[in-house]
Design a protein around this motif. Structure first.
Motif, mmCIF file in Angstrom:
data_model
loop_
_atom_site.group_PDB
_atom_site.id
_atom_site.type_symbol
_atom_site.label_atom_id
_atom_site.label_comp_id
_atom_site.label_asym_id
_atom_site.label_seq_id
_atom_site.Cartn_x
_atom_site.Cartn_y
_atom_site.Cartn_z
ATOM 1 N N GLN A 81 0.818 -1.219 0.000
ATOM 2 C CA GLN A 81 0.000 0.000 0.000
ATOM 3 C C GLN A 81 0.854 1.274 0.000
ATOM 4 O O GLN A 81 0.320 2.370 0.145
ATOM 5 C CB GLN A 81 -0.930 0.000 1.219
ATOM 6 N N ARG A 190 5.614 9.110 10.701
ATOM 7 C CA ARG A 190 6.412 9.040 9.480
ATOM 8 C C ARG A 190 7.332 7.822 9.409
ATOM 9 O O ARG A 190 7.942 7.556 8.377
ATOM 10 C CB ARG A 190 7.223 10.332 9.302
ATOM 11 N N VAL A 194 8.498 8.640 5.632
ATOM 12 C CA VAL A 194 7.613 8.848 4.485
ATOM 13 C C VAL A 194 7.210 10.322 4.381
ATOM 14 O O VAL A 194 7.186 11.050 5.377
ATOM 15 C CB VAL A 194 6.340 7.975 4.576
ATOM 16 N N ASP A 195 6.900 10.748 3.160
ATOM 17 C CA ASP A 195 6.455 12.115 2.930
ATOM 18 C C ASP A 195 4.967 12.246 3.278
ATOM 19 O O ASP A 195 4.345 11.298 3.772
ATOM 20 C CB ASP A 195 6.731 12.535 1.480
ATOM 21 N N ASP A 196 4.393 13.424 3.012
ATOM 22 C CA ASP A 196 2.994 13.649 3.374
ATOM 23 C C ASP A 196 2.052 12.673 2.664
ATOM 24 O O ASP A 196 1.074 12.201 3.254
ATOM 25 C CB ASP A 196 2.586 15.090 3.037
ATOM 26 N N ALA A 197 2.359 12.370 1.404
ATOM 27 C CA ALA A 197 1.514 11.432 0.667
ATOM 28 C C ALA A 197 1.607 10.035 1.283
ATOM 29 O O ALA A 197 0.602 9.323 1.406
ATOM 30 C CB ALA A 197 1.927 11.394 -0.803
ATOM 31 N N GLY A 198 2.816 9.656 1.698
ATOM 32 C CA GLY A 198 3.006 8.359 2.347
ATOM 33 C C GLY A 198 2.281 8.285 3.673
ATOM 34 O O GLY A 198 1.697 7.253 4.030
ATOM 35 N N ALA A 200 -0.442 9.896 4.421
ATOM 36 C CA ALA A 200 -1.872 9.743 4.104
ATOM 37 C C ALA A 200 -2.188 8.308 3.707
ATOM 38 O O ALA A 200 -3.243 7.767 4.083
ATOM 39 C CB ALA A 200 -2.254 10.702 2.979
ATOM 40 N N ARG A 201 -1.277 7.666 2.982
ATOM 41 C CA ARG A 201 -1.497 6.259 2.605
ATOM 42 C C ARG A 201 -1.502 5.361 3.845
ATOM 43 O O ARG A 201 -2.282 4.406 3.929
ATOM 44 C CB ARG A 201 -0.420 5.801 1.618
ATOM 45 N N LYS A 202 -0.644 5.668 4.802
ATOM 46 C CA LYS A 202 -0.624 4.881 6.040
ATOM 47 C C LYS A 202 -1.955 5.001 6.780
ATOM 48 O O LYS A 202 -2.527 3.996 7.214
ATOM 49 C CB LYS A 202 0.528 5.342 6.954
ATOM 50 N N ASP A 204 -4.825 5.790 5.570
ATOM 51 C CA ASP A 204 -5.866 5.143 4.783
ATOM 52 C C ASP A 204 -5.805 3.625 4.939
ATOM 53 O O ASP A 204 -6.841 2.952 5.090
ATOM 54 C CB ASP A 204 -5.714 5.525 3.311
#
Length: 338
Positions: A81, A190, A194-198, A200-202, A204
């Motif tokens: 993911q 983090r 991970v960056d901000d998109a990462g 958000a994926r976490k 989710d």
């Protein structure tokens, strides 16, 4: 004593039957602490720590001469993911580094006289992606719990458990959210960077995992099975075995503490033999420690894992026990007391 178990029900029964601290040794340590050549309370939390160790070690003069560090490694299907900044292959590479003595935990174990071993749990076979299926079947989680249980040296005088597993802050966050509630975004951090998109994926992934397994999450051991990982289960198994053997445990960071929290939720009091070694820079860790009522010994911004923060805290433990067990009493020193 091995206390073999072959199911989650049997493991739960062992947790429920685990012994408490030695009340007589605790009382004797309290009395000894009151007679040492220092003003009352002058060593602050070191005094509390030494008396606490005394109860679990069963002596009024506790020691930290045989610390054991166990590092467990596992891989996670949820990395599919996009929840980690590193690929799963790094887990295998870091296990090799541990075995060659090249990691931070090797240095810290050596610095504080700890015996260290690393246990890789089926790295070639990651757990299932918990957003689409339970992370483990019962036989898998039981096998991982037993790996941790059997790795404990019952003769150790303190235990540290650490982990290595790319992506494992995500299952730790999912476990914390399942056990204590709150929005997934409040538990994810983090991790390896991970960056901000990462991030958000976490969040989710955690939300989807919680939704998928909602019907099972009232049982903490099912939380571990559905959302956890083999190395998290192994840490839980080791911490549970330490309780049965009355070996005090110094907890490491967010992942270790999430693993331990499963035990506390499964049987209240299961972490009475544990002290928090540190609070990490991973955002959810302080919140998790607060929920468990554990005040950390150190706050140094660490976020490595491996058991590194807990191993470093062994220095504090050694200092506390050396003072308590080695200092003279007023009578022994011929010093006038208060």
């Amino acid at each position: 004593m091995s206390h073999a178990f072959s199911s989650l029900a049997e493991f739960r029964a062992l947790l429920a039957a685990a012994p408490d601290r030695d009340a007589a040794a605790h009382a004797a340590a309290v009395a000894r602490n009151g007679q040492l050549t220092k003003p009352p309370g002058a060593l602050g939390r070191l005094e509390e720590l030494a008396v606490w160790f005394a109860g679990w070690q069963g002596t009024d003069r506790p020691r930290c001469e045989r610390p054991q560090v166990l590092v467990f490694a596992g891989n996670h299907g949820v990395v599919a993911q996009g929840v980690s900044a590193f690929p799963a292959e790094v887990t295998v590479q870091m296990v090799a580094n541990f075995r060659h003595g090249g990691a931070a935990i090797n240095q810290l174990s050596k610095a504080f006289g700890a015996t260290m071993s690393v246990h890789a749990l089926e790295l070639e076979r990651p757990t299932a992606d918990f957003t689409v299926a339970p992370a483990m079947e019962e036989a898998e989680v039981v096998a991982a719990l037993r790996c941790g249980w059997e790795a404990v040296d019952a003769g150790a005088d303190v235990l540290v458990t650490g982990e290595m597993g790319i992506g494992n802050t995500t299952p730790a966050a999912a476990i914390a959210a399942a056990l204590f509630g709150g929005e997934p975004a409040g538990w994810v951090g983090r991790g390896t960077g991970v960056d901000d998109a990462g991030l958000a994926r976490k969040a989710d992934a955690v939300a989807r995992g919680l939704a998928l397994h909602a019907a099972r999450l009232g049982d903490p051991l099912q939380v571990l099975r559905c959302l956890g990982g083999r190395e998290l289960a192994a840490m839980a198994g080791a911490i549970a075995r330490a309780r049965v053997e009355r070996v005090p445990v110094v907890l490491d960071g967010f992942i270790c503490t999430a693993s331990a929290a499963v035990l506390e939720k499964a049987a209240a009091g299961s972490l009475d033999h544990c002290v928090a070694g540190h609070v990490s820079a991973e955002g959810g860790h302080g919140r998790l420690l607060a929920a468990l009522g554990k005040a950390p010994l150190l706050d140094l911004g660490l976020r490595l894992g491996e058991g590194s923060g807990a191993a470093l805290a062994l220095g504090v433990v050694k200092g506390a026990l050396a003072c308590h067990s080695g200092m003279a009493t007023f009578a022994e020193a011929g010093v006038s007391g208060a």
